[in-house]
Enzyme design. Structure first.
Site, short mmCIF file in Angstrom:
data_model
loop_
_atom_site.label_atom_id
_atom_site.label_comp_id
_atom_site.label_asym_id
_atom_site.label_seq_id
_atom_site.Cartn_x
_atom_site.Cartn_y
_atom_site.Cartn_z
N HIS A 1 0.85 -1.20 0.00
CA HIS A 1 0.00 0.00 0.00
C HIS A 1 0.88 1.25 0.00
CE1 HIS A 1 1.05 0.15 4.22
NE2 HIS A 1 0.50 -1.04 4.43
N HIS B 1 4.02 1.26 2.21
CA HIS B 1 5.15 0.54 1.61
C HIS B 1 5.76 1.38 0.48
CE1 HIS B 1 2.58 -2.99 3.01
NE2 HIS B 1 3.70 -3.21 3.65
N GLN C 1 7.69 3.76 10.94
CA GLN C 1 7.42 4.19 12.31
C GLN C 1 6.05 3.69 12.77
OE1 GLN C 1 9.40 5.68 14.49
NE2 GLN C 1 7.77 5.87 16.02
N ASP D 1 5.08 0.79 12.90
CA ASP D 1 5.38 -0.33 13.80
C ASP D 1 6.57 0.09 14.67
OD1 ASP D 1 3.54 -2.54 12.70
OD2 ASP D 1 4.50 -1.72 10.92
N VAL E 1 2.43 6.61 6.98
CA VAL E 1 1.57 7.13 5.91
C VAL E 1 0.12 6.82 6.28
CG1 VAL E 1 0.99 7.01 3.46
CG2 VAL E 1 3.38 6.84 4.20
P1 AMP Z 1 4.30 -5.14 6.64
O1 AMP Z 1 4.18 -5.55 5.20
O2 AMP Z 1 3.01 -4.75 7.29
O3 AMP Z 1 5.12 -6.12 7.45
O4 AMP Z 1 5.13 -3.80 6.63
C1 AMP Z 1 6.37 -3.70 5.98
C2 AMP Z 1 7.02 -2.41 6.36
O5 AMP Z 1 6.17 -1.33 5.99
C3 AMP Z 1 7.25 -2.28 7.89
O6 AMP Z 1 8.49 -1.66 8.11
C4 AMP Z 1 6.11 -1.40 8.31
O7 AMP Z 1 6.39 -0.66 9.47
C5 AMP Z 1 5.97 -0.49 7.10
N1 AMP Z 1 4.64 0.11 7.06
C6 AMP Z 1 3.46 -0.52 7.16
N2 AMP Z 1 2.45 0.36 7.15
C7 AMP Z 1 3.02 1.59 7.05
C8 AMP Z 1 2.51 2.92 7.00
N3 AMP Z 1 1.20 3.17 7.05
N4 AMP Z 1 3.38 3.94 6.89
C9 AMP Z 1 4.72 3.70 6.86
N5 AMP Z 1 5.26 2.47 6.90
C10 AMP Z 1 4.42 1.43 7.00
#
Ligand code: AMP
Length: 284
Positions: free
Chosen positions: A37, A40, A151, A153, A179
């Site tokens: 999304h 990412h 950030q 997470d 984001v």
């Molecule tokens: P995930 O695919 O959910 O494991 O996330 C992969 C990376 O994207 C991790 O470092 C998350 O912290 C980051 N991430 C997920 N959602 C957001 C967001 N809304 N804004 C910024 N980074 C994000």
């Protein structure tokens, strides 16, 4: 490396190492679980801006899921993810199978200590062991100069920073801002599971954080007053079931009595079977 503008997809450790052997440096790594999304996308754009080669990993890591049903229903679409990576000029996508990441007999766990204990660590036992272990493997396989994490997470970012420092991993860990949707909801792959009513109620997380940040800006330094304010705002939405509401030290994640320095305001809230987290930093 493949010619500029051509995305290469690799699925094995060996192919990844081979593809990276001739990569232009520096290399930036963006680890993800797919269903990409705008959050990412922002990480990928920052990696692209700061590196000659950008690698995105797409791997739904079973070891960081406590609940098999949660793993089972995690959204996946490689075609959609590849399209976004192509749009963003990613050089290499690493999309391995579970067996490729964890070879037969795999029996090693990277466990980070105190900072992995509270909040998400308490709510999801074993979660950060799974995260730290897979990120250590990815860091070793990719050997990137830089790796990008959200950030959103916040505790995950702290856990990975701790691990990288303690294990002398040469990859620099870079945190990127959260984001959000226009109504404030932090972007997350899990948002797709929200019903229309739950989606309408979900900006309450951001509202609660904003209200507490406002109190802090007006001079409130009692952590309990800030937690109460977040609980008060969350109570405005009957669909929102708070799991934790926290005002913690940004380095240790221990709950504060008084906010004297930088603090992490964070919360986890259930909407039906979907669990959302969000956070804001104050005083930094
Ligand atoms: P995930 O695919 O959910 O494991 O996330 C992969 C990376 O994207 C991790 O470092 C998350 O912290 C980051 N991430 C997920 N959602 C957001 C967001 N809304 N804004 C910024 N980074 C994000």
């Amino acid at each position: 490396m493949a010619p500029a503008g051509v995305l290469r997809i690799v699925r094995t450790r060996a192919e990844l190492r081979e593809a990276l052997a001739s990569a232009e440096r520096p290399v930036g790594l963006v680890p993800t679980m797919g269903w990409l999304h705008e959050g990412h996308r922002a990480l990928i754009q920052q990696a692209r801006a700061e590196n000659a080669t950008t690698v995105v990993s797409i791997f739904v890591n079973p070891r960081q899921f406590g609940d098999p049903a949660d793993l089972e229903k995690y959204p996946r679409s490689e075609a959609r993810d590849i399209a976004l990576c192509t749009e963003e000029g990613v050089d290499l996508v690493f999309a391995p199978s579970v067996e490729e990441v964890y070879p037969p007999g795999f029996d090693t766990t990277v466990r980070v200590g105190a900072v992995a204990g509270p909040l998400e660590g308490a709510a999801r036992p074993g979660h950060f062991d799974g995260v730290a272990t897979v990120v250590a493997i990815l860091f070793d396989l990719v050997g990137a100069e830089h790796a990008y994490f959200g950030q959103k997470d916040a505790q995950q970012l702290l856990v990975i920073r701790r691990m990288a420092l303690d294990l002398a991993l040469p990859t620099e860990v870079i945190g990127c801002p959260t984001v959000r949707e226009p109504d404030g909801l932090a972007m997350s792959s899990r948002n797709v599971h929200l019903s229309a009513d739950e989606r309408a109620a979900s900006p309450v997380l951001a509202r609660a954080l904003r209200a507490a940040r406002g109190m802090y800006a007006r001079g409130e330094r009692s952590a309990e007053a800030l937690r109460s304010e977040m609980r008060r705002v969350l109570a405005e939405e009957s669909l929102a079931k708070p799991e934790y509401v926290s005002v913690a030290d940004t380095a240790t994640l221990q709950e504060l009595d008084t906010v004297a320095g930088p603090a992490l305001l964070s919360l986890a809230v259930r909407f039906g079977s979907t669990r959302l987290i969000d956070n804001e930093l104050v005083g930094s």
